[in-house]
Each structure stands twice: as structure tokens, then as C-alpha cells.
Design a protein around this motif. Structure first.
Motif, short mmCIF file in Angstrom:
data_model
loop_
_atom_site.label_atom_id
_atom_site.label_comp_id
_atom_site.label_asym_id
_atom_site.label_seq_id
_atom_site.Cartn_x
_atom_site.Cartn_y
_atom_site.Cartn_z
N ILE A 49 54.12 63.29 -34.82
CA ILE A 49 54.90 64.54 -34.80
C ILE A 49 54.26 65.56 -33.86
CG2 ILE A 49 55.50 66.59 -36.17
CD1 ILE A 49 55.91 64.64 -38.57
N PHE A 50 52.97 65.79 -34.01
CA PHE A 50 52.34 66.83 -33.20
C PHE A 50 52.09 66.39 -31.77
CE2 PHE A 50 51.58 68.17 -37.59
CZ PHE A 50 52.25 69.38 -37.52
N SER A 51 52.00 65.09 -31.53
CA SER A 51 51.94 64.60 -30.15
C SER A 51 53.26 64.86 -29.43
CB SER A 51 51.63 63.10 -30.12
OG SER A 51 50.33 62.84 -30.57
N VAL A 52 54.35 64.60 -30.11
CA VAL A 52 55.67 64.83 -29.51
C VAL A 52 55.85 66.32 -29.22
CG1 VAL A 52 58.16 64.77 -29.99
CG2 VAL A 52 56.73 62.77 -30.50
N ILE A 53 55.38 67.18 -30.11
CA ILE A 53 55.46 68.62 -29.87
C ILE A 53 54.60 69.00 -28.67
CG2 ILE A 53 54.86 70.89 -30.81
CD1 ILE A 53 55.63 69.73 -33.60
N TYR A 54 53.40 68.43 -28.56
CA TYR A 54 52.50 68.78 -27.46
C TYR A 54 52.99 68.24 -26.12
CZ TYR A 54 48.34 69.33 -24.62
OH TYR A 54 47.48 69.67 -23.61
N PHE A 55 53.45 67.01 -26.10
CA PHE A 55 53.82 66.37 -24.83
C PHE A 55 55.24 66.75 -24.43
CE2 PHE A 55 50.80 62.82 -26.28
CZ PHE A 55 49.72 63.38 -25.62
N THR A 56 55.41 67.97 -23.97
CA THR A 56 56.73 68.43 -23.55
C THR A 56 56.97 68.18 -22.07
OG1 THR A 56 55.84 70.64 -23.17
CG2 THR A 56 56.86 70.21 -25.33
N GLN A 57 55.96 67.68 -21.39
CA GLN A 57 56.08 67.38 -19.95
C GLN A 57 55.29 66.11 -19.67
OE1 GLN A 57 54.47 71.08 -18.85
NE2 GLN A 57 52.35 70.45 -18.94
N LYS A 58 55.48 65.55 -18.49
CA LYS A 58 54.71 64.36 -18.12
C LYS A 58 53.24 64.73 -18.09
CE LYS A 58 57.69 61.25 -15.70
NZ LYS A 58 57.82 60.34 -14.60
N ILE A 109 44.47 56.72 -30.56
CA ILE A 109 45.29 55.56 -30.20
C ILE A 109 46.73 56.01 -29.99
CG2 ILE A 109 46.24 53.36 -31.05
CD1 ILE A 109 43.47 53.00 -32.49
N ILE A 110 47.22 56.86 -30.88
CA ILE A 110 48.59 57.36 -30.80
C ILE A 110 48.78 58.27 -29.59
CG2 ILE A 110 50.26 58.89 -31.94
CD1 ILE A 110 49.11 57.64 -34.61
N THR A 111 47.86 59.23 -29.39
CA THR A 111 48.03 60.16 -28.27
C THR A 111 47.93 59.45 -26.93
OG1 THR A 111 45.67 60.80 -28.31
CG2 THR A 111 47.22 62.17 -29.58
N ILE A 112 47.05 58.46 -26.83
CA ILE A 112 46.94 57.69 -25.59
C ILE A 112 48.22 56.87 -25.37
CG2 ILE A 112 45.73 55.78 -24.45
CD1 ILE A 112 43.18 56.82 -25.95
N GLY A 113 48.70 56.24 -26.44
CA GLY A 113 49.91 55.43 -26.33
C GLY A 113 51.12 56.24 -25.91
N ILE A 114 51.28 57.40 -26.52
CA ILE A 114 52.42 58.25 -26.15
C ILE A 114 52.26 58.74 -24.71
CG2 ILE A 114 53.58 60.44 -26.63
CD1 ILE A 114 53.10 59.91 -29.61
N ALA A 115 51.05 59.15 -24.35
CA ALA A 115 50.81 59.60 -22.97
C ALA A 115 51.08 58.49 -21.97
CB ALA A 115 49.38 60.12 -22.82
N LEU A 116 50.71 57.27 -22.31
CA LEU A 116 50.95 56.13 -21.44
C LEU A 116 52.45 55.90 -21.25
CD1 LEU A 116 49.65 53.82 -19.84
CD2 LEU A 116 49.69 52.46 -21.92
N ILE A 117 53.18 55.95 -22.33
CA ILE A 117 54.64 55.78 -22.26
C ILE A 117 55.27 56.89 -21.42
CG2 ILE A 117 56.77 55.83 -23.61
CD1 ILE A 117 55.10 54.44 -25.88
N ILE A 118 54.87 58.13 -21.68
CA ILE A 118 55.45 59.26 -20.94
C ILE A 118 55.10 59.18 -19.47
CG2 ILE A 118 55.32 61.77 -20.64
CD1 ILE A 118 55.06 61.98 -23.69
N SER A 119 53.89 58.77 -19.16
CA SER A 119 53.49 58.70 -17.73
C SER A 119 54.25 57.63 -16.97
CB SER A 119 51.97 58.47 -17.63
OG SER A 119 51.65 57.16 -17.99
N LYS A 120 54.82 56.67 -17.67
CA LYS A 120 55.58 55.59 -17.03
C LYS A 120 57.04 55.98 -16.82
CE LYS A 120 52.28 52.48 -17.17
NZ LYS A 120 51.66 51.93 -16.00
N LEU A 121 57.50 57.04 -17.45
CA LEU A 121 58.92 57.45 -17.33
C LEU A 121 59.21 58.06 -15.98
CD1 LEU A 121 59.50 59.00 -20.85
CD2 LEU A 121 60.11 56.72 -20.06
#
Length: 121
Positions: A49-58, A109-121
Motif C-alpha cells: 500500500i505505502f509503496s504504491v503511494i510513494y511510487f507516483t512516478q518512474k 523485497i517488495i519496494t525493490i520489486g515494485i521499483a523494478l516493475i515500474i522502471s520497466k514500464l
């Protein structure tokens, strides 16, 4: 890294599972394993939840790592103030780490995974 925002969300990342644990705490005595499983799910859910809130940009995977380490440190620091001997909950350090602290390793693990997914978009 937006440090102030990251710190605020890191606190809420700790607070959400902690607050819910008070509501479901009676379950710890009647069904310990269910309580522990629910707490693991809550830690993961909170980090998402809080990763999604934080990662509002690539963002970079490096920032995801830094965020995860920051939130891991926040969760451990606040918990240790509460759970260590001579604190309100009085729990030995090794017991704390094996029962609670280890769950927080899921946060980076979660924040890295989400960042990895977002960076690939």
C-alpha cells in the motif's frame, strides 16, 4: 528520494500492522499460528500500500532499495523501543527477531520489486 515523504510513509507502514495487531491480539492466545500468519500478510499488505503511494512516478531500482532499507530500519527501530527488555512489551532480542523482526525483511523485497516493475514500464 523524497526523504520527508518516505519517512512519513515508513511510519505509517509500521503503524498499520501494529494497530491491527491490537484488534486481533486475542487471536494470538486462541490460535497463535493464525495470528502470526495474519501479521505476515499485514506487513506485506502495508508495504505494498505505502509503496504504491510513494511510487507516483518512474523511479530507479536503487531508490526502491533505499526506500526498502529505510522502511526496514524504521520498523525495526520503533519495534525495538517497544519490545526489547526494559520496554513496555519486554521481549528478548532473539525472540523478537525470530517472531517479528524477520517479517520486515519482506519490505525491501517488495519496494525493490515494485521499483523494478515500474522502471520497466
Amino acid at each position: 528520494m523524497r526523504l520527508g515523504f518516505a519517512l512519513l510513509l515508513g511510519f505509517f507502514d509500521w503503524l498499520l500492522p501494529f494497530a491491527v495487531s491490537f484488534v486481533i491480539f486475542p487471536l494470538r492466545k486462541s490460535n497463535y499460528y493464525l495470528f502470526e500468519s495474519l501479521m505476515t500478510v499485514l506487513v506485506v499488505l502495508s508495504a505494498i500500500i505505502f509503496s504504491v503511494i510513494y511510487f507516483t512516478q518512474k523511479i530507479s531500482v536503487r531508490e526502491g532499495l533505499m526506500l526498502g532499507i529505510l522502511w526496514l530500519a524504521i520498523n525495526l527501530a520503533i519495534d525495538l523501543l517497544i519490545f526489547l527488555p526494559k520496554s513496555p512489551m519486554q521481549m528478548p532480542f532473539l525472540a523478537y527477531m525470530s517472531q517479528i523482526g524477520i517479517k520486515y525483511l519482506s519490505i525491501p523485497i517488495i519496494t525493490i520489486g515494485i521499483a523494478l516493475i515500474i522502471s520497466k514500464l
